[in-house]
Design an enzyme around this catalytic site. Structure first.
Site, short mmCIF file in Angstrom:
data_model
loop_
_atom_site.label_atom_id
_atom_site.label_comp_id
_atom_site.label_asym_id
_atom_site.label_seq_id
_atom_site.Cartn_x
_atom_site.Cartn_y
_atom_site.Cartn_z
CD GLU A 128 -3.09 0.64 2.26
OE1 GLU A 128 -4.22 0.21 1.96
OE2 GLU A 128 -2.73 0.85 3.44
CD GLU A 159 -2.59 0.99 -4.61
OE1 GLU A 159 -3.58 1.17 -5.34
OE2 GLU A 159 -2.61 0.21 -3.62
CB CYS A 172 -7.56 -2.73 5.83
SG CYS A 172 -5.87 -2.40 5.32
CB SER A 179 -5.38 0.74 -1.59
OG SER A 179 -4.38 -0.25 -1.71
CE LYS A 195 -11.14 -8.18 7.72
NZ LYS A 195 -10.29 -7.56 6.68
CD GLU A 248 -11.96 -9.02 2.97
OE1 GLU A 248 -11.25 -8.11 2.51
OE2 GLU A 248 -11.86 -9.45 4.14
CD GLU A 267 -14.98 -9.35 -6.70
OE1 GLU A 267 -15.92 -8.70 -7.19
OE2 GLU A 267 -15.09 -10.08 -5.68
CB CYS A 319 -10.40 -4.09 13.77
SG CYS A 319 -10.13 -3.68 12.04
#
Length: 580
Positions: free
Chosen positions: A280, A283, A300, A320, A359, A362, A367, A505
């Protein structure tokens, strides 16, 4: 601060002007029962459990919304008050699925606790009861309206705090229920799976989609090599499930417990957090130096990503391209680790223990796979891990402290640890980016400007002759506000960190449930974050690029941050979704 004087049960009490009777009583050590009330989330007075008697008043009043005043006299324990509360509670219970022993929230249910405290041993108002189908279609959240008590905490959280608005009260009177528009499932609307509704529900009407059976099956399968990884925020909260003080770090005991559950390898997602910073950070520097799309926004938090896909599709290119840390780790485990261990990736089963229900959604995204294999096979919340430890008869508090396994070892950095708190990803990135731009190792690593619980934080970092303008937002309502200001030009920044859950989190939808009473005394976000910052300070390495295992994986396998191979494994893309 202006103060007022009042009496509660004949006791002289001083309270800030503008506060409520409930707050004044609590500060004076007097308990008043609540159900719909939740500090900083819901203050509606709708459940009527907090009724009190006001001297000279004609009717009982809800303490959670009744303001203090000079000379006010309040009684919280008269026969009329006790009777009203008991009748109210029995009426709530009369339309409640009372299968307490098999409920997810047994012994951690505010309704159950109140029934015990108020001496409800029978229901005098048995009659017609509403019955609902259980919504289990979401990969993250199960909604059971048979247990719902219509406190509307979940609605307030979803609508007012998170600004998602996936659920609301439907119908009127006895037919009122909480649901999605047009009776749709949570899986069919713009729910982002953050699980904050679960965290604030006082009963078992909302829970995560349980994956423990899948993980137990994998552990029992001799043909599967089962690997587990744990997110930084889990270590800051898991101990609460075993009676430990909030904010107690249990990293070593957690690793020991996972090993005793039968996992073949126990890894720390902090390693992948360091890996995320390398990718990251690279990037970000490339975008800054080559005229790329700015501001770049962290990727994230899967709840935030889905929120962006629904509500800000025009900003998807600002995200990102990095996968989230546990997804990166899954990809690394099924490639680099598989090669080193001589294991077919198809035989590896990756389990992520996360503080987050999003999550689960996710992990099933197409992807987030490599060569047809999902990066992560199953996601457990902190609560689910605690459940498995209890099922296995492991006495958690008595476990020794053990380390994580090689080849990634116990060498994650403090930068990886603080990913679990709001501002942590930004601070970790700054630690690395500042060193790279200045071509030196800065001794100062704590960037206080991006820490704390202010909803939106702005900061700037000067390095390498450049000024990097940064912003941090936690909670999706704050994210919406920040992005609207960015779009209007009111705020100009280069790099944005967004976490879906208020506080980050550490306060994720999969963390241990904290009841309303305890939330009045402690700020979950602060206490759990302390555990992460204390561990950060104790570690030898506090910057991601100093992690020797990070250096090793780039030397042996990935080449360099941002390489073609790194992009194939560690980066992804996102898609625009319907707003509804």
């Amino acid at each position: 601060m202006e103060m007022v004087n009042l009496k509660i049960n004949g006791q002289d009490v001083t309270a800030p002007a503008g506060s409520t009777v409930l707050e004044a009583a609590r500060a004076a050590g007097i308990e008043i029962p609540t159900l719909c009330y939740l500090k900083d989330v819901s203050q509606t007075g709708s459940c009527r459990m907090c009724l009190v008697e006001i001297k000279g008043g004609r009717a009982l009043q809800a303490a959670c919304v009744y303001p203090v005043a000079e000379g006010l006299e309040v009684y919280t324990n008269t026969p009329a008050v006790r009777n009203a509360r008991k009748v109210t509670l029995e009426l709530i219970l009369s339309n409640h699925d009372r299968k307490c022993l098999t409920c997810e929230r047994n012994r951690n249910c505010e309704l159950q606790t109140l029934a015990d405290e108020l001496g409800v041993t029978d229901i005098h108002y048995e009659g017609v009861r509403n019955e609902y189908d259980v919504d289990e279609l979401s990969p993250s959240i199960v909604r059971d309206n048979n247990k719902c008590i219509l406190c509307r905490r979940c609605v307030s959280m979803c609508k007012n705090i998170q600004t998602v608005g996936a659920i609301d009260a439907m119908e009127r009177g006895f037919r009122t229920s909480i649901g999605c528009a047009f009776e749709k499932s949570l899986s069919e609307v713009s729910c982002v799976n953050c699980g904050q509704c679960i965290a604030v529900c006082p009963v078992g009407a909302l829970r995560e989609k349980d994956a423990t059976d899948d993980v137990w099956a994998a552990l029992a399968n001799p043909d599967k090599h089962v690997v587990v990884q744990t997110a930084p925020a889990v270590r800051a909260a898991l101990g609460e499930e075993f009676g430990m003080e909030m904010g107690t770090p249990v990293t070593g005991k957690m690793a020991a417990a996972l090993r005793r559950l039968g996992f073949d390898k126990v890894f720390d997602t902090d390693f992948a957090a360091d890996l995320t910073i390398m990718e990251e950070g690279t990037e970000l520097l490339q975008r800054l130096q080559n005229g790329g799309k700015l501001p770049m926004i962290t990727s994230c938090s899967p709840g935030w990503i889905k929120f962006c896909e629904h509500n800000f599709p025009e900003m998807i290119d600002n995200l990102s391209s990095c996968k989230s840390p546990h997804e990166m780790y899954g990809a690394v485990i099924k490639s680099y680790y598989a090669e080193k261990a001589g294991i077919d990736p198809k035989d590896i089963f990756v389990v992520s223990v996360m503080p987050c229900t999003a999550k689960k959604f996710e992990a099933q995204r197409e992807e987030l796979s490599v060569n047809g294999l999902l990066d992560v096979d199953s996601v457990l919340t902190t609560r689910e891990l605690a459940k498995m430890i209890k099922q296995a008869g492991i006495r958690f508090a008595l476990l020794p402290d053990e380390k994580f396994d090689d080849p990634f070892g116990d060498e994650a950095t403090g930068a990886g640890v603080i990913f679990g708190a709001t501002g942590g990803v930004m601070e970790a990135a700054i630690r690395t980016v500042a060193d790279i731009l200045d071509n030196t190792s800065h001794s100062e690593v704590e960037y206080e400007a991006v820490r704390g619980l202010e909803g939106i934080k702005l900061a700037s970092v000067n390095a390498g002759g450049k000024t990097i303008r940064a912003a941090v937002a936690h909670g999706l309502g704050n994210a919406r506000e920040l992005l609207n200001k960015v779009k209007s030009g009111e705020v100009e920044v280069d790099f944005i960190e967004i976490m879906a859950c208020p506080g980050g989190c550490v306060n994720g939808g999969g963390q241990p449930i904290v009841c309303a009473k305890d939330r009045m005394d402690k700020d979950i976000r602060v206490e759990r974050a302390k555990a992460l910052y204390s561990e950060d300070k104790s570690l030898e390495y506090r910057k991601s690029h100093d992690n020797p295992y990070i250096k090793k994986i780039y030397e042996e396998y990935l080449g360099e941050p941002g390489s073609h191979k790194a992009h194939g494994l560690l980066h992804t893309h996102y898609i625009a979704r319907d707003k509804h």
